[in-house]
Write a protein that holds these residues in place. Structure first.
Motif, short mmCIF file in Angstrom:
data_model
loop_
_atom_site.label_atom_id
_atom_site.label_comp_id
_atom_site.label_asym_id
_atom_site.label_seq_id
_atom_site.Cartn_x
_atom_site.Cartn_y
_atom_site.Cartn_z
N GLY A 264 1.09 -1.73 0.11
CA GLY A 264 0.41 0.05 -0.11
C GLY A 264 0.93 1.02 0.00
N ALA B 223 -1.57 4.09 3.71
CA ALA B 223 -3.26 3.82 3.64
C ALA B 223 -3.05 2.93 5.17
CB ALA B 223 -2.26 2.49 2.70
N ASP C 92 -5.30 0.66 0.99
CA ASP C 92 -5.66 1.85 0.90
C ASP C 92 -6.84 2.40 1.19
OD1 ASP C 92 -5.76 4.35 -1.29
OD2 ASP C 92 -7.28 4.09 -2.24
#
Length: 252
Positions: A36, A40, A239
């Protein structure tokens, strides 16, 4: 039940979710990589799994044992420390003590644990010689254990070196040894390649794969996809605090 189960992990600050409804399972000896972008929620998730910070809700089971459950009573500091030892963490910046040798860095936590054992033994056994013998036995066991781990990580000739005398890769392997000496059921890595020269990434991959061959279960956070593909059995992508993708990585 899987070896590790993270169920409904959520963490919020000021009513804003940092991670939300995180769920995954992992078998013993598998490597999970969490991918990520910055922000995130990867680091927050890792800190929650490691119990450096506690989620607002959720449950963590490791090897059939409930390690954290937001529905149970508040955990005492003593119990939290006990559970925390189940999960090792290799920090991104390694966090080695510059005034200590490699051997001292690796054995510090175990020596502190042994001090408590010696104090308890002293309360039960009043004979001074027996206490000294017990203390010496524990000290020898620590040295033997640390030496084996350091030899396995190709640091057998660095026992008396200080962190400033080590390469970045050697510092990282020292940090790994420090985590391994407490026999964690799970070993976590925070961006293991970000503090290293790119040329040392292959060394990191080699160490992780050697640990994997010894059935060490690992959770690694990174933003480097190529690195993830070379070490992971499972990959999750995060995310905005949520898992947006999960996949199994089939190695060639």
């Amino acid at each position: 039940m899987s070896y590790i189960e993270v169920s409904n992990f959520s963490k919020s600050i000021n009513n804003e979710f940092i991670i939300q409804d995180i769920n995954f399972k992992l078998e013993q000896g598998e490597v999970l990589v969490i991918l990520g972008k910055s922000g995130a929620g990867k680091t927050t998730l890792l800190r929650n799994i490691n119990l450096l910070d506690l989620p607002n809700s959720g449950r963590l089971d490791i090897d059939g044992e409930i390690v954290y459950n937001s529905n149970e009573p508040v955990i005492s500091n003593k119990e939290l420390q006990k559970r925390h030892k189940l999960i090792g963490l290799v920090f991104q910046s390694f966090n080695l003590f510059p005034q200590y040798t490699v051997l001292d860095n690796v054995t510090l936590a175990l020596k502190l644990n042994n001090k408590k054992k010696i104090a308890e033994y002293r309360r039960k056994i009043k004979n001074r010689k027996e206490v000294l013998d017990f203390s010496k036995k524990l000290e020898e066991e620590v040295f033997i254990k640390a030496s084996k781990i350091l030899n396995d990580l190709d640091l057998g000739d660095k026992l008396n070196s200080y962190p400033y005398q080590l390469s970045g890769g050697e510092q990282q392997r020292t940090a790994i040894a420090r985590a391994l000496i407490l026999n964690p059921k799970v070993l976590c890595f925070d961006e293991p390649t970000s503090a290293l020269d790119p040329s040392l990434t292959k060394e990191v991959i080699s160490v992780i794969n050697e640990l994997k061959n010894k059935k060490q279960t690992m959770i690694i956070i990174t933003h480097e996809i190529d690195f993830a593909m070379q070490v992971a059995d499972k990959i999750i992508v995060m995310d905005q605090g949520k898992i947006i993708e999960e996949k199994v990585n089939y190695h060639e």
